[in-house]
Design a protein around this motif. Structure first.
Motif, PDB file in Angstrom:
ATOM      1  N   ASN A   3       0.867  -1.175   0.000  1.00 33.75           N
ATOM      2  CA  ASN A   3       0.000   0.000   0.000  1.00 33.75           C
ATOM      3  C   ASN A   3       0.895   1.214   0.000  1.00 33.75           C
ATOM      4  OD1 ASN A   3      -2.697  -0.871   0.074  1.00 33.75           O
ATOM      5  ND2 ASN A   3      -2.523  -1.410   2.233  1.00 33.75           N
ATOM      6  N   PRO A   4       0.338   2.411  -0.258  1.00 28.37           N
ATOM      7  CA  PRO A   4       1.174   3.610  -0.112  1.00 28.37           C
ATOM      8  C   PRO A   4       1.736   3.674   1.308  1.00 28.37           C
ATOM      9  CG  PRO A   4      -0.865   4.157  -1.186  1.00 28.37           C
ATOM     10  CD  PRO A   4      -0.980   2.726  -0.772  1.00 28.37           C
ATOM     11  N   ARG A   5       2.985   4.139   1.412  1.00 28.43           N
ATOM     12  CA  ARG A   5       3.649   4.014   2.703  1.00 28.43           C
ATOM     13  C   ARG A   5       4.031   5.350   3.337  1.00 28.43           C
ATOM     14  NH1 ARG A   5       3.541  -1.107   2.274  1.00 28.43           N
ATOM     15  NH2 ARG A   5       5.020  -2.634   3.043  1.00 28.43           N
ATOM     16  N   SER A   6       3.446   6.445   2.920  1.00 31.99           N
ATOM     17  CA  SER A   6       3.811   7.708   3.569  1.00 31.99           C
ATOM     18  C   SER A   6       2.932   7.908   4.804  1.00 31.99           C
ATOM     19  CB  SER A   6       3.627   8.865   2.602  1.00 31.99           C
ATOM     20  OG  SER A   6       2.293   9.308   2.650  1.00 31.99           O
ATOM     21  N   PRO A   7       3.414   8.685   5.788  1.00 31.01           N
ATOM     22  CA  PRO A   7       2.646   8.894   7.019  1.00 31.01           C
ATOM     23  C   PRO A   7       1.241   9.408   6.747  1.00 31.01           C
ATOM     24  CG  PRO A   7       4.824   9.847   7.237  1.00 31.01           C
ATOM     25  CD  PRO A   7       4.709   9.381   5.832  1.00 31.01           C
ATOM     26  N   LEU A   8       1.116  10.339   5.806  1.00 29.34           N
ATOM     27  CA  LEU A   8      -0.202  10.927   5.575  1.00 29.34           C
ATOM     28  C   LEU A   8      -1.154   9.908   4.972  1.00 29.34           C
ATOM     29  CD1 LEU A   8       0.823  14.490   4.404  1.00 29.34           C
ATOM     30  CD2 LEU A   8       0.046  13.721   6.641  1.00 29.34           C
ATOM     31  N   LEU A  21      -1.120   6.785   5.590  1.00 28.24           N
ATOM     32  CA  LEU A  21      -1.527   5.904   6.673  1.00 28.24           C
ATOM     33  C   LEU A  21      -2.536   6.569   7.586  1.00 28.24           C
ATOM     34  CD1 LEU A  21       0.708   4.131   5.680  1.00 28.24           C
ATOM     35  CD2 LEU A  21       1.418   3.778   8.030  1.00 28.24           C
ATOM     36  N   LEU A  22      -2.385   7.887   7.776  1.00 27.56           N
ATOM     37  CA  LEU A  22      -3.281   8.569   8.704  1.00 27.56           C
ATOM     38  C   LEU A  22      -4.654   8.802   8.093  1.00 27.56           C
ATOM     39  CD1 LEU A  22      -1.111  11.268  10.475  1.00 27.56           C
ATOM     40  CD2 LEU A  22      -2.352   9.384  11.531  1.00 27.56           C
ATOM     41  N   PHE A  23      -4.672   9.161   6.817  1.00 30.36           N
ATOM     42  CA  PHE A  23      -5.954   9.618   6.263  1.00 30.36           C
ATOM     43  C   PHE A  23      -6.639   8.620   5.350  1.00 30.36           C
ATOM     44  CE2 PHE A  23      -3.681  13.511   7.462  1.00 30.36           C
ATOM     45  CZ  PHE A  23      -4.601  13.991   8.372  1.00 30.36           C
ATOM     46  N   ARG A  33      -7.390   5.254   5.885  1.00 32.42           N
ATOM     47  CA  ARG A  33      -7.253   4.133   6.804  1.00 32.42           C
ATOM     48  C   ARG A  33      -7.948   2.888   6.297  1.00 32.42           C
ATOM     49  NH1 ARG A  33      -6.749   5.846  12.838  1.00 32.42           N
ATOM     50  NH2 ARG A  33      -5.341   7.583  12.491  1.00 32.42           N
TER      51      ARG A  33
END
Lengths: 391, 641, 246
Positions: free
Chosen positions: C108-113, C115-117, C119
């Motif tokens: 899956n995409p692995r950037s923090p944002l 993961l946060l948005f 979900r």
């Protein structure tokens, strides 16, 4: 469908409920509501404690969840205090100065006003000129922005440098401590423009709200602190629930492995470091108007270490643990050092708690680290384990 | 320089020697002048008396100057001291002592000007006095107050001087004097040139005196030895102030002057027609003032244009007190060169300072580096062990009053005390937290809080002295710029000793071998029968023990307080981090870098140690970017990444 | 067969010790390869170099049809490019559940944002189940992975690698410390995995390698000693010398 993070984490609801009940109770018994159970000075202590809880949560996230033992988060807290303090001090001094200049025969020129304010504020360090850092001090919105952006930028630059070169563990702790020391030494200097070791004072007086009594003001700040704590708690709980939280905790446990999973560990650390720095700063911005004064000693490295002590005693890796630690240690500390604790007469020696409290705290801390690494929060695990067994 | 001196000496050697046996007749010849000396004419008299070459002259001049010469009514002079109504007299030539009633005598009271002339004349005798102390006093008095007249007698006294040190001093002083007072220009220039390599404060003072300037302002540049023409626009307001002071321009009104005038001229809420409410604008204030000036009730407003015009129509200059341009030019060159020498010397001094700071950091950090390297443990209580060592030294001095003995007792005792404390801490705390470095950091921090408070409870909050023995007081002074206190030298030697000792222990002893084995590969070491628990305990004890020694050393030049540990702990951490873990040379390099770096920054930004520390820390943070593992880094698998 | 990974002329030394000496290996697409060799032959270092943990002193490492140089990329970039790695010691996140472990690894995409948005990707649960079925841990999805047995942890780790959907899988001693039945299952998992992607297995155990039934590369003192089928290399005199300790 994934469950919402609140359903996954029922402690949030309990926490918010407890916080609301506490706030309502304190409000009812406050001087502003006509009661005398909670004095204004005690109300201020409570409000300040809530701010300390907020910074403790931030510390818990960065250390307990992400494994970065930052010895610099109280410095960010202090920056928040300075940022808001500059506006408070400037604006209030301006009001006073303009008021006193009104008695002059000639209406004052802008220059005269600036010089008079400058003399008022910087007279203690033998100057009357406004240093560059005060450029925005006339504007509340800009200083509020500074509360978030200055520590954010500092954390971003520092974190980027440190994480990029893979400084971890004790090294990183020492480096953050060095950063804190550098900042406090910087502030201690008279010529850096923040009044040296005098710090900023008179912050309890809010410009434009002179008519409001301290009792009411304190209550307002108490509410704001409670709201900030609640919001901060929910924000971090939301952040840490789900996959993001998984990755953060995974970084704490095995950074290298996370890297091989394809996550850019440095970005995550930087994200956590910066976010928590900004929240810490917000907590500071709420704390210091209640404390009334901020000086560089507040930012000294020792304060950041105490922050780690609270979190460790309260229980790392759970948000409510940080809150418990901050409340417990800071209230105990003011109880013991405030002289309220009864001295113990051993016959041959009188144990004065004002002298012995720090020794007790130090040894307790060693004990907690050695024997109760989960801290006070660990008790909740014992209780819930017991319940499960009963069922 | 030599030839110049030689020429001068030859020049003054022609002092005539008049023969006579007794002094009294000579004095009688000039009796009136002696009894009532005037500053203008007495010089000749003194010279004649001095030229007699009689041994009694010195005594006479001294006593005269000290108002101990009395004249009998018949005109004879005596040395006398008053005792009640009588005088005890000493004959000038025969030294015979008598007493006589005071009423027959009159005391000679030469005034200050005369006494100075006498003193100057005396110098030539004192300079030749057989008593070394008196000669030294004379030289010192010349050095204190150099005068042109002293040059010749000083020169004359050099050849006969037997004391080597004093002779050198006389030559040096003669040189200073001839630079300022020699009659021939080339002599002065030669003397001035010889000062160009002299870094002493005295020599630089001589040059500065020659180069004394006064600033002035005039319509046109005056005649004379002009040092510089100044640009008035560099600081226009103060230049204008100089104009005003020289009465060449009317004073410029300050903001508050204008304000006062305006306040004094309010008529029915208006000032010269301007409404009062507009007076919050500085331009309107000036306009109102100008309007008042137009009515001739106040002086004209000196605007910026007027001020600049005044400045441009005058010359601002700096003029030398010394009229001879050749001499000032030579002195400027000499001063520049001397300044360069001073800079070099300052640099050397700074290097010494940095070296001593580095040795302190080394002593403070090496214990930490050893424990960190071997056990991967950061001991936050290390600073408190330093404090413990210092207090041990203090307590020892309470029992042993002899400072030399007490220091030599305190050093091993401090080691023993902190070694023990370290071992106890290792067994009780650190061993249980093995492989959890962050927890160790925190637990040792708990110990540090407790120890610090304990010290406060036991010893109080005020600083306790740790006095160094007399032979360590004072400083080694190389010249006026370079000097270093003996304590710092002692600390440097101590650091060197410990460097050797630690390297010896690590490289040559069984313990060292085992320590190195555990550092490089703990698993392998323990499988080879090395007991890592014992090694850790010994290492920790050793590291703590050295901290104790460092404590005594630091306590000797800084005050002993319960908080002294925290002053050094961060620097020690920096030293370890910068140097690289697990290597003595790394710590040495780290200490050198931090010590020199801090002093270097202090040099760039003097009088601000706080700023130096701040920038040093920032530098360390940046340094870690380029060498994350320190200067001396372990590579490969042993680095444990 | 297309070359997926090409390691050529790579050398690296630690404090004068040459861990890898002029090593060249090519891995094709969808290939199963075993790398064997005595201790200190450089097997783990070889993996460190490919995954970006260690930078070689010389040589180059080329990846995929675009011929990217892996030496210019950091660990997470290499992982995202499609190289997964399993360590010698099982390293799963013991304080998190099996589900969380696998979810983290899913491609899956692995950037923090992200993961946060973002979900709730709707297919997450299905993909997690697909992986857990593959490694036989579906029943243990909500257990803390620290509570798993040693073998199960190994599988979970392989499962996490599969969830990453890499094109090349580097597996370091997967069978170490496993029981006989566990080994068999592990072999199955690896063989199955190798159908869709390249798998490189580093192993000591000859029996295990035999069961994998694939091309074998023998490393010795940091370079390739022999390459071919297991039977072929075991007949090679050099290999016999090395293994018999001449």
């Amino acid at each position: 469908m994934e469950r919402t993070f609140i359903a996954k984490n029922p402690s949030i609801l309990w926490f918010l409920l407890g916080l609301s009940v506490f706030t309502v109770l304190v409000t009812i018994f406050s001087e502003a509501a006509g009661s005398s159970v909670v004095s204004t000075s005690f109300l201020k202590i409570l409000g300040k404690t809530l701010c300390l809880c907020l910074v403790a949560i931030a510390m818990d996230v960065v250390w307990g969840y992400c494994g970065i033992l930052s010895l610099g988060h109280f410095a960010f807290f202090g920056i928040g205090g300075y940022a808001i303090g500059m506006w408070l001090m400037y604006d209030r001094t301006k009001d006073i100065v303009v008021g006193s200049l009104e008695n002059n025969i000639l209406p004052p020129t802008p220059d005269e006003i600036t010089i008079a304010i400058g003399t008022q504020i910087f007279g203690v360090v033998g100057s009357s000129e406004f240093p560059l850092i005060w450029a925005f001090s006339h504007s509340l919105p800009l200083q509020l922005l500074a509360v978030v952006l200055v520590p954010g930028a500092l954390a971003l630059v520092f974190g980027w440098l440190a994480f990029r070169s893979r400084v971890t563990g004790v090294y990183l702790s020492i480096l953050t401590q060095a950063m804190t020391l550098a900042l406090s030494l910087y502030l201690f200097q008279n010529d850096t423009g923040l009044r040296g070791n005098n710090g900023l004072s008179g912050l309890q007086n809010i410009p434009g709200l002179e008519a409001v009594s301290q009792a009411t003001l304190s209550l307002w700040f108490f509410w704001a602190s409670a709201f900030a704590l609640g919001a901060g708690y929910v924000f971090f709980a939301w952040m840490l629930a789900g996959k993001f939280g998984s990755v953060i905790r995974a970084i704490r446990d095995n950074e290298t492995r996370v890297r091989f999973l394809g996550y850019h560990v440095e970005t995550y650390k930087l994200f956590i470091f910066t976010t928590t720095a900004m929240i810490a700063s917000i907590a500071g911005a709420l704390y210091y108007p209640q404390a009334g004064i901020i000086n560089p000693a507040e930012i000294a490295p020792i304060a950041s270490i105490y922050l780690a002590v609270w979190v460790a005693i309260g229980g790392r890796g759970r948000l409510y643990g940080a809150v418990i630690g901050a409340v417990f240690v800071s209230l105990m500390s003011s109880w013991f050092t405030g002289g309220s604790a009864p001295d113990i007469n051993l016959g041959f020696y009188l144990v004065k708690w004002t002298d012995w409290w720090l020794i007790l705290l130090g040894l307790t801390f060693v004990g907690v680290t050695l024997f109760f690494p989960k801290g006070i929060g660990g008790l909740f695990d014992l209780i819930s384990n017991y319940r499960e067994k009963q069922q | 320089m030599r030839s110049a001196l030689f020429a001068l000496i030859l020049m003054v050697c022609g002092v005539p020697a008049v023969k006579a046996e007794t002094l009294q007749p000579i004095l009688q010849t000039y009796a009136t002048e002696i009894a009532k000396p005037s500053r203008k004419t007495v010089g000749e008299t003194i010279d004649t008396i001095a030229a007699s070459g009689l041994p009694q002259v010195t005594a006479f001049l001294e006593q005269w100057s000290e108002k101990n010469i009395w004249q009998r009514t018949d005109g004879t002079f005596f040395v006398a001291t008053a005792a009640g109504d009588s005088l005890s007299l000493t004959d000038m030539d025969t030294q015979i002592k008598t007493t006589a009633p005071k009423s027959d005598f009159k005391q000679l009271k030469p005034n200050g000007g005369v006494r100075r002339l006498i003193a100057t004349a005396l110098v030539q005798f004192q300079l030749l006095d057989p008593d070394l102390t008196r000669r030294k006093t004379a030289v010192a008095s010349i050095a204190r107050r150099p005068e042109a007249a002293q040059l010749i007698p000083l020169m004359a006294s050099i050849d006969g001087e037997v004391d080597v040190v004093l002779k050198a001093r006389k030559i040096q002083l003669a040189n200073f004097l001839s630079a300022r007072f020699a009659t021939e220009t080339q002599d002065r220039i030669a003397a001035i040139n010889s000062l160009s390599a002299d870094t002493s404060v005295e020599a630089r003072a001589v040059l500065n005196q020659i180069l004394t300037t006064t600033t002035g302002v005039a319509g046109t540049a005056p005649q004379g030895n002009i040092a510089a023409i100044l640009d008035p626009m560099v600081a226009p307001d103060s230049s204008y102030g100089a104009l005003v002071e020289s009465k060449l321009a009317p004073p410029k009104q300050t903001v508050s002057d204008i304000k006062k005038v305006l306040e004094a001229n309010i008529i029915e809420g208006r000032i010269a027609g301007f409404p009062l409410a507009q007076m919050d604008d500085p331009l309107m204030r000036e306009a109102a003032y100008s309007a008042l000036a137009a009515q001739d009730s106040v002086p004209t407003l000196i605007t910026k244009e007027l001020r600049d015009a005044a400045l441009f129509s005058h010359v601002f200059y700096e003029i030398y007190a010394e009229p001879n341009a050749q001499i000032t030019a030579a002195a400027e060159v000499a001063r520049k060169s001397a300044d360069n020498h001073v800079t070099t010397a300052q640099f050397a001094d700074l290097t010494l300072d940095a070296l001593s700071l580095a040795s302190i950091f080394f002593l403070a950090a090496i214990g930490l580096a050893i424990t960190f390297g071997v056990m991967g443990v950061i001991n936050m209580a290390h600073g408190e062990f330093i404090m413990m060592g210092a207090y041990t030294g203090y307590v020892v001095q309470l029992f042993i009053p002899n400072y030399t003995v007490s220091i030599f007792v305190a050093l091993p005792l401090a080691f023993a005390v902190t070694f023990l404390a370290g071992v106890v801490m290792e067994r009780l705390v650190i061993r249980r937290l093995y492989h959890r470095p962050l927890e160790t950091l925190l637990a040792t921090f708990g110990v540090s809080i407790a120890l610090q408070q304990l010290a406060k409870n036991v010893f109080g909050t005020q600083a306790r002295p740790l006095t160094s023995p007399d032979w360590l007081a004072g400083a080694w002074i190389i010249n006026d710029v370079i000097q270093i206190s003996f304590i710092r030298i002692a600390i440097f030697i101590l650091a060197l000793l410990f460097l050797c000792l630690i390297i010896y222990i690590l490289k040559k002893t069984r313990l060292g071998l085992e320590v190195r084995a555990v550092t490089q590969n703990p698993g392998m070491a323990s499988s080879m029968g090395i007991n890592p628990d014992r090694i850790n305990m010994m290492t920790f004890g050793l590291g703590s023990g050295i901290a104790g020694i460092a404590g005594v050393a630091i306590g000797l030049y800084a005050k002993v307080t319960s908080e002294m540990g925290s002053d050094y702990i961060v620097q020690s951490f920096m030293t370890v981090v910068v140097g690289g873990v697990g290597n003595v040379w790394g710590t040495l390099a780290g200490a050198a870098m931090i010590g020199f770096g801090q002093k270097g920054i202090e040099w760039l930004n003097p009088s601000n140690t706080l700023a130096a520390q701040t920038y040093m820390i920032l530098f360390v943070i940046l340094f870690i970017q380029f060498r994350p593992k320190g200067i001396v880094a372990l590579k490969g698998r042993a680095a444990g990444d | 067969m297309n070359t997926l990974l090409e390691v050529s002329g790579v050398s690296v030394s630690f404090d004068g010790f040459k861990a890898i000496n002029n090593l060249s290996i090519q891995i094709g697409e969808a290939e199963l390869r075993a790398v064997i060799g005595p201790n200190g032959a450089g097997k783990t270092t070889f993996m460190d170099i490919v995954t970006g943990k260690t930078k070689p002193d010389e040589g180059y490492v080329i990846w995929g049809e675009k011929s990217l140089s892996l030496l210019d990329m950091n660990e997470s970039q290499i992982a995202q490019a499609g190289i997964g790695r399993k360590f010698q010691k099982p390293t799963v996140f013991e304080k998190q559940t099996v589900r969380e472990n696998i979810t983290m690894a899913l491609k899956n995409p692995r950037s923090p944002l992200d993961l946060l948005f973002n979900r709730a990707a709707p297919d997450t649960e299905d993909r997690v189940r697909a992986v857990s079925d593959d490694i036989g841990l579906t029943d243990a999805l909500d257990q803390l992975s620290g509570a798993l047995s040693h073998g199960q942890k190994q599988w979970l780790e392989i499962g996490m690698l599969l969830a990453q959907d890499p094109r090349l899988l580097l597996v370091d001693e997967p069978a170490a410390g496993m029981s006989a039945t566990e080994r068999e299952q592990t072999t199955d998992i690896l063989v199955r995995a190798a159908k869709k992607r390249a798998v490189v297995v580093v192993e000591h155990d000859m029996e295990f390698v035999r069961r994998l039934n694939c091309k074998v590369t023998v490393l010795h003192q940091g370079s390739v000693l022999a390459e071919g089928s297991l039977d072929h290399v075991t007949k090679n005199q050099d290999v016999i010398d090395v293994y018999l300790g001449r």
